[in-house]
Design an enzyme around this catalytic site. Structure first.
Site, mmCIF file in Angstrom:
data_model
loop_
_atom_site.group_PDB
_atom_site.id
_atom_site.type_symbol
_atom_site.label_atom_id
_atom_site.label_comp_id
_atom_site.label_asym_id
_atom_site.label_seq_id
_atom_site.Cartn_x
_atom_site.Cartn_y
_atom_site.Cartn_z
ATOM 1 N N TYR A 108 -7.229 -0.457 4.195
ATOM 2 C CA TYR A 108 -6.789 -1.672 3.516
ATOM 3 C C TYR A 108 -6.907 -2.901 4.399
ATOM 4 C CZ TYR A 108 -4.958 1.711 0.316
ATOM 5 O OH TYR A 108 -4.869 2.731 -0.566
ATOM 6 N N VAL A 119 0.821 -1.211 0.000
ATOM 7 C CA VAL A 119 0.000 0.000 0.000
ATOM 8 C C VAL A 119 0.851 1.256 0.000
ATOM 9 C CG1 VAL A 119 -1.921 -1.155 1.106
ATOM 10 C CG2 VAL A 119 -0.281 0.062 2.497
ATOM 11 N N GLY A 139 3.427 4.261 0.744
ATOM 12 C CA GLY A 139 3.731 4.975 1.982
ATOM 13 C C GLY A 139 2.519 5.613 2.613
ATOM 14 N N GLN A 140 1.393 4.985 2.481
ATOM 15 C CA GLN A 140 0.192 5.647 2.964
ATOM 16 C C GLN A 140 0.129 5.695 4.491
ATOM 17 O OE1 GLN A 140 -3.443 4.716 0.785
ATOM 18 N NE2 GLN A 140 -2.127 3.603 -0.618
ATOM 19 N N LYS A 141 -0.413 6.789 4.959
ATOM 20 C CA LYS A 141 -0.448 7.050 6.399
ATOM 21 C C LYS A 141 -1.246 5.996 7.143
ATOM 22 C CE LYS A 141 2.010 10.463 7.539
ATOM 23 N NZ LYS A 141 2.215 11.278 6.335
#
Ligand SMILES: Nc1nc2c(ncn2[C@@H]2O[C@H](COP(=O)(O)OP(=O)(O)O)[C@@H](O)[C@H]2O)c(=O)[nH]1
Ligand SMILES: [Mg+2]
Lengths: 185, 1223
Positions: A76, A67, A69-71
């Site tokens: 997900y 996913v 570098g999503q915070k």
């Protein structure tokens, strides 16, 4: 009779495992995924991406979710059809000190999430090919991994460049999940 | 559904899995209760010892089993978590059971042993529980399988059956256990010890299994399993299997026993699933005719039987085809991970060359396809359209599995048929995307479409839908994503939409991005709209998941990641948020905006569910604002057409949508410009919209369904008025608003009031109209009408209110009061009148004098305790008054109207009283109002006015509670101590009395406990018990003739007396006053509710420290109640009186004892007298007590009177003048 009951059964029957790939950006997640998928690793752009790849290992179907570098991984973690069985946390073993601090902080906050209880956690100490890389023992100590109680975990040193130990790590997490989800027969 | 088909869908007791819950939260990855489970299990095991005939009480065993069940059942969700522990959970049990079974087998007295066996059944129940949670296949792995168990186990099973031991779990477990043992290769002859003249073991077991197969319970499945495993044995299949098939066919054709039919079908399915192809293929042709029972009416009315037939058809079909997987299938090319990564870097299977492969394979694919396969496939295809979901699923799976083994050509035929299911019963004009989009689906069946979707998903999952068919399949799938058919007041089709999402999800996993590329945009748009706009939670979630999977695998969806984060599994859970925030946010992406608008208009605005229409209108308004010219050219014309349709729901939806859209698009410009429209807009937008309402027929506005029409109309007018719609274009608006205002439905009235407010704000009200409105405020008018107009008047524009102040004020105030003997004393209309008056007050330049009139009305309203069949309906007036105080008081402060601070105190008193009364809703409003008034409002009550404000602060503000959710117990604990404040004491007590003396048990408990506690700590802070009594007496005085208060007050007195709360009261004048008050209250009363606590209180008073005169008077009273016309009262009086006399004696003894003890000298001469008379009195009292106790007070009054009369003398009471003793 809803779809879900059937899907759940399918998942068990078809031996599917869902893994989430996480870690600070630049740790090497996408490279690892490409490497184990046999793709060319020389052309990776560090974009905020999201990629699901499926590969097979010992008769199990691994759906690996990178996913980027999503915070937040909240979006997900699960969906209507499935939920996550395991987490792969990737670390740049040759990173700067402050990045390690950040990494530790993020990992800790991840572990605090209630939802990860029951999942397996593999930590890849990546970029071992670099001379400045910390060893997995040093990392284990720095991240205080031994205090983790909420899930099964393991740390594996590796290099996405050379491919060293990547499969070994994948085998560990697959096995760990298998022993939970599929009766070893 | 019935859960007895183990192989199809795991039974989960019909619940759990589909629910929205993070299952991880419920079951950890461990088995934390393992140890205690083992303990309980040992308890089960040890509850019985066959050798010592030790047998624990069954109830204990059952309890232990119950506890285990509680522990195990939660694992239904994630049963595999149990796996590491299964061995330890099963082996000891099996060991024990085996030993028992052996011992019984060898015993001479088997039946006797079995009788004692009750407790053992719990072990079988336990094993069954495990099979139910984890599946029998897994559990069976831990069972022992030894040939020498065979005979003893069969013996035990027979024993159980023949002796009618009804424990089906035992039978089931034994049957599946046997099925396991039969899988061992051994020579049956060697094990069979039956004599030649006896039934052979095989015959015996066949007979038993056949019997059990017709049972209705789980044994049936066990038996079917056993039969199939036996018959598939190497040494039996040749001889036994053909017979069995023949027998089955005979039975299926003849038996009326539906369970037997089911059992047989299960066994056949098992046989065709597990049998070696060599064994079963020769029989397949003979078995095949069975599947045609699918159309037999003895079968086709039962969906389970149909499902089994479908399953059987599939398995026979598979048996005809060689087990191989189609080479021609589309392979996405998953990579196989191997230890050496570098090795297969090069032969990366991602580069497809299917075509080549296909050609290669085709040659050797040539294979005889039996003709009967067509029959099978036909049945499977018709099963897809079945009305039972399980049948459709089974068919879809069957089609997937069979197709996988077929040649490319044959498979293509099947796929063609599946696709054609969509167009069945429609007037399809072609295969193009556009023509599919246009298809009218109102004539098709949701079942059929659901089946077709499931089949597509199955085929796609297996790679059997070759990419060249996607161009037609995907448009149908997208069509299915919006499938909905209205059936009266509900709709069908959410299962179709759900399945269509699943198809999209499967596509994402099945195909390479380059193949999906042409379809990605359409699919993305459809999925996004569904994720945020579907009515059903599961569809929104399914859609969001399909979108996510597509983004992750296909990577081509525009703004994919961003949308995934916005509309994820969790956020789409909240429908309001979906329509109001998430969708509006996503619509910022042009790629999605127009398809979202289209979805809203095509489906949501015209939805059958009003809530959806309203949400859709709101959403549409916000989204359309983003592109006004598109809206003017495309959206508004479409909606105008819909608003003129004949469908009620469509009209309503379109009207409110137009209202929202125009409001959103033009509000800004209309603020700065009174004449904001262009010529063009006037002609193309405003006129068409304005023409809608004038065309509505009167019938439509008054007949059935008009309540929805009017809601839409009022909303529409409100929104358009707000943006200063051209006056000439407001034809009929006023008329329609007033029509709505007079409707009895409060929703409509509310909307109409909002409408008139906006309307008269923009378009002036005429004097005649105003006069007309005022005229409607009269008791002669229907209360609804009165309410409507009073409310409307009160929110007219400020200048109107000011100009006509007097007239309006007088008209409204008049109807705020309860009209004595009036016929139109409707509580709701009074509430609305007070609400109107409040609005008026704030907005009309009131005079001080008027202000005080308002305040009086509010105080008056606080006394409204009107009752009707709904109970304390006056509470809605009180509630309104409190809400009015909340604004009227600060208003008065602000305008310097309040020059005497006692007004504040009085208001606070009113509120405090309500804070502790009976109705929770009222308590909440009172508490919140009080908090607002004292601490939050601006301007506040001036400093220093409120005494002991720190105590109030502690009661209301400490701990930052929300009084909406505070529990009653806590509430009273907080508020009761405020009684200490003299200024508020009587009000709080007045409220408290009705709670403590009420009849709701929990409320009585929660409120009385703090009260008793409070009294017990007196004196405190200058308050003594006398103050408390003063307050109680003043309540008596205030409400002497009001049963609402006096009855609970009597109950409270009884409670206080019986809990000895007045111990510290010195001054016994209080008791006299209480007595006098009670006398007054019950004077000539026949109300038992009142008399009972009164009599109890009298008796309670007797044991207080009261004067002889009072004692005498009370007793005199009590004696008169002994001849009360109601026997119930007589009995109660006798009983209570008796107890009181005992009480008095006890006190006396205690008193004397104390006096002796401390050698207190009492100078009182009377005391000697008492002593002197003591003996005598004692004896008489004793007699009196006996009479009270032993007389049958149910007897006729004539008989009772003399008895009662004798008591006067015994108790030394002067009879009242009315009583003649010697009659
Ligand atoms: N030396 C070295 N560099 C690596 C290794 N794995 C990844 N990298 C580099 O680290 C950078 C970030 O990798 P990327 O996979 O994009 O990281 P992500 O942000 O976690 O996906 C890239 O420049 C990679 O080439 C490794 O094992 N050794
Ligand atoms: Mg990356």
């Amino acid at each position: 009779m809803g779809l879900l009951t059937i899907l759940k059964k399918n998942k068990l029957k078809e031996k599917e495992i869902r893994l989430l790939m996480l870690g600070l950006d630049n740790a090497g997640k996408t490279t690892i995924l490409k490497k184990i998928n046999g793709e060319d690793i020389s052309t990776i752009s560090p974009t905020l991406g999201f990629n699901i790849k499926t590969m097979e290992l010992d008769g199990y179907k691994l759906n690996i979710w990178d996913v980027g570098g999503q915070k937040s991984i909240r979006s997900y973690w699960r969906n209507y059809f499935e939920q996550t069985d395991g987490l792969i946390w990737v670390i740049d073993s040759a990173d700067r000190k402050d990045r390690f601090e950040l990494c530790k902080k993020e990992l800790l906050s991840l572990l605090k999430e209630e939802r990860i209880a029951g999942a397996s956690l593999l930590i890849f100490a990546n970029k071992q090919d670099l001379p400045s890389a910390l060893s997995k023992d040093q990392i284990q100590e720095f991240l205080e991994l031994d205090t983790i109680e909420s899930c099964h975990w393991n740390i594996q040193s590796c290099s996405a460049y050379t491919g060293e130990n990547l499969v070994k790590g994948m085998k560990w997490i697959t096995n760990d999940i298998r022993s939970r989800i599929f009766l070893l027969d | 559904m019935d859960g007895t088909f183990s192989d199809s869908f795991k039974t989960v007791n019909g619940h759990a899995i589909e629910e929205d819950q993070d299952s991880l939260k419920q079951v950890g990855s461990f088995f934390p209760k393992f140890d205690s489970t083992i303990q309980l299990l040992n308890q089960l095991i040890n509850s019985y010892d066959i050798n010592k005939s030790l047998n624990e009480e069954e109830s204990k065993v059952r309890a232990a089993y119950g506890q285990i069940r509680e522990i195990i059942l939660p694992y239904l969700e994630q049963p595999y978590l149990l796996d590491p522990y299964l061995e330890k959970l099963i082996l000891p049990v099996i060991e024990k059971l085996r030993t028992d079974i052996k011992i019984i087998f060898q015993s001479n007295n088997q039946i006797e042993l079995l009788k004692n066996y009750q407790n053992r059944n719990y072990l079988y129940k336990y094993l069954y529980l495990l099979t139910n949670v984890r599946g029998y296949k897994t559990i069976l792995k831990f069972f022992s399988h030894e040939v020498n168990d065979l005979e003893s186990t069969i013996n035990f099973l027979v024993l159980n059956i023949e002796n009618l031991q009804y424990c089906w779990e035992t039978k089931y477990i034994l049957l599946i256990w046997l099925s396991l043992i039969f899988m061992i290769p051994f020579d049956i002859k060697n094990v069979d010890s039956s004599a030649d003249n006896e039934e052979s073991m095989i015959n015996k077991i066949m007979r038993i299994a056949k019997e059990q197969m017709s049972s209705a319970g789980k044994e049936q499945e066990g038996a079917a399993l056993l039969i199939s495993r036996m018959l598939l044995r190497k040494d039996l299949h040749q001889t036994e299997l053909p017979n069995y098939i023949k027998w089955s066919i005979d039975q299926l054709n003849s038996t009326e026993n539906i369970f037997l039919r089911k059992g047989i079908l299960i066994s056949l399915c098992n046989i065709y699933k597990q049998g070696l192809r060599d064994y079963i293929l020769p029989l397949a042709n003979d078995t095949l005719p069975i599947i045609h029972l699918f159309d037999d009416e003895r079968f086709n009315t039962n969906s389970l039987l149909k499902k089994l037939l479908i399953k059987l058809a599939q398995r026979i079909g598979l048996c005809f085809l060689k087990p191989k997987i189609a080479k021609w299938r589309y392979k996405r090319g998953n990579r196989f991970l191997s230890d050496d990564l570098s090795v297969n870097v090069n032969n990366n299977s991602n580069n497809e060359d299917d075509d080549n492969e296909d050609d290669d394979e085709e040659e050797e694919e040539e294979e005889e396809i039996p003709e009967c396969l067509e029959e099978i496939i036909e049945i499977l295809l018709s099963g897809l359209k079945d009305k039972a979901t399980i049948v459709r699923w089974s068919s879809a799976k069957g089609i997937g599995r069979l197709t996988q083994r077929l040649s490319k050509e044959l498979a293509a035929d099947i796929i063609e048929v599946v696709i054609s299911i969509f167009s069945e019963n429609t007037l399809t004009t072609g295969d193009s995307k556009e023509s599919i989009e246009q298809v009218d689906i109102s004539t098709v069946s949701d079942d059929t479409w659901h089946g077709a979707c499931l089949a597509l998903a199955e085929l796609a999952r297996r790679g059997l839908l070759l990419p060249n068919r996607l161009s037609i399949i995907i448009p149908w799938t997208i069509k299915a994503l919006t499938f909905e058919q209205q059936k009266g007041s509900f709709s069908v089709g959410s299962n179709v939409r759900d399945a269509a999402c699943y198809v999209c999800w499967s596509f994402a996993r099945a195909y390479e991005p380059k193949i999906m590329k042409p379809y990605v945009n359409d699919m993305a748009k459809a999925l996004v709209s569904l994720s945020v706009f579907d009515r059903e939670l599961n569809v929104r979630r399914a859609s969001s998941a399909a979108f996510q999977e597509n983004v992750g695998r296909q990577g081509l969806f525009p703004h994919g990641i961003d949308i995934i984060t916005k509309a994820d599994y969790f956020t789409v859970g909240n429908r309001n948020e979906c329509f109001k925030t998430i969708s509006v946010d996503i619509a910022n992406y042009e790629e999605y905006m127009y398809s979202m608008i289209n979805h809203l208009i095509s489906y949501s605005v015209i939805h059958w569910d009003q809530a959806i229409r309203e949400l859709a209108a709101e959403s549409l308004g916000m989204i359309c604002k983003k592109d006004i010219s598109y809206t003017e050219n495309n959206v508004i014309p479409r909606l105008v057409t819909i608003a003129n349709s004949t469908e009620l729901n469509e009209r309503h939806g379109a009207l409110i949508a137009l209202g929202e859209i125009c409001h959103n698009c033009y509000i800004d410009i209309s603020q700065s410009n009174d004449h904001w429209w262009t010529e063009n807009q006037l002609n193309n937008i405003i006129k068409p919209i304005s023409n809608i309402l004038p065309q509505y027929s009167t019938l439509y506005l008054t007949s059935f369904g008009s309540e929805i029409a009017l809601q839409g109309i009022c909303f529409f007018i409100t929104k358009l008025s707000e943006i200063k719609w051209p006056k000439e274009e407001t034809k009929r608006w006023e008329e329609l608003l007033l029509l709505s205002l007079e409707r009895k439905e409060i929703v409509i009235q509310n909307l109409a009031i909002e409408g008139t407010k906006q309307y008269y704000d923009k378009y002036l009200i005429s004097d005649t109209q105003l006069q007309n409105f005022i005229g409607k405020l009269d008791f002669a008018m229907d209360p609804i009408v009165r309410s409507g107009y009073s409310r409307t008047l009160s929110i007219l524009p400020h200048n109107i209110l000011v100009d006509h102040n007097d007239k309006i004020f007088n008209a409204i105030t008049k109807i705020c009061f309860y009209e004595e003997n009036g016929t139109n004393n409707d509580v709701e209309s009074r509430k609305y009148a007070i609400q109107a008056l409040t609005n008026f007050t704030l907005n009309s330049n009131l005079t001080k004098e008027q202000y005080y009139a308002v305040i009086d009305i509010l105080f008056n309203g606080m006394k409204d305790y009107s009752i009707d069949n709904r109970g304390d309906i006056g509470s809605i007036v009180r509630e309104q008054c409190m809400k009015s105080f909340e604004v009227v008081i600060p208003f008065g402060t602000f305008n310097d109207f309040i020059d005497n601070s006692s007004l504040y105190i009085q208001v606070i008193n009113e509120l405090l009283q309500q804070c502790v009364e009976k109705i929770n809703r009222i308590r909440v409003v009172a508490c919140k109002t009080l908090i607002k008034l004292i601490w939050e409002n601006n301007p506040k009550i001036p400093d220093g006015v409120i005494p002991k404000i720190e105590l109030l602060e502690n009661a209301f503000l400490s701990g930052d509670v929300d009084f909406r959710y505070v529990n009653t117990n806590d509430l009273y604990e907080r508020l009761v101590p405020l009684i200490i404040i003299p200024e508020f004491r009587t009000s709080i007590l007045t409220g408290l009395v009705v709670s403590v003396g009420g009849i709701t048990e929990s409320l009585v408990r929660d409120s009385s406990t703090p009260l008793l506690k409070f009294i017990s700590v007196l004196p405190k802070d200058n308050m003594i018990i006398n103050d408390f009594m003063d307050s109680l007496l003043s309540i008596f005085a205030n409400y002497l003739n009001d049963d609402r208060v006096t009855i609970p007050l009597l109950m409270v007195l009884d409670l206080l007396l019986s809990s000895n709360s007045f111990e510290k009261l010195q001054d016994n004048e209080y008791y006299e006053k209480i007595f006098e008050n009670i006398k007054h209250v019950i004077f000539k009363s026949k109300n038992v509710k009142k008399l009972v606590p009164a009599i109890k209180t009298f008796c309670g008073l007797l044991s207080q420290n009261i004067s002889e005169t009072l004692k005498h008077n009370i007793m005199q009273r009590l004696l008169s109640y002994l001849v009360h016309p109601f026997p119930r009262i007589r009995k109660l009086t006798a009983e209570q009186f008796y107890l009181a006399l005992i009480n008095i004696e006890n006190k006396k003894v205690l008193l004397e004892f104390n006096e002796d003890d401390f050698e207190l000298n009492d100078d009182d001469d009377d005391n000697d007298n008492d002593d002197f008379e003591f003996e005598d009195e004692d004896e008489n009292t004793e007699k009196a007590k006996n009479i009270l106790l032993q007389t049958n007070w149910n007897m006729g009054l004539a008989q009772i009177k003399p008895i009662r009369n004798s008591l006067y003398e015994l108790l030394n009471i002067t009879p009242p003048k009315t009583v003649k003793l010697n009659n």
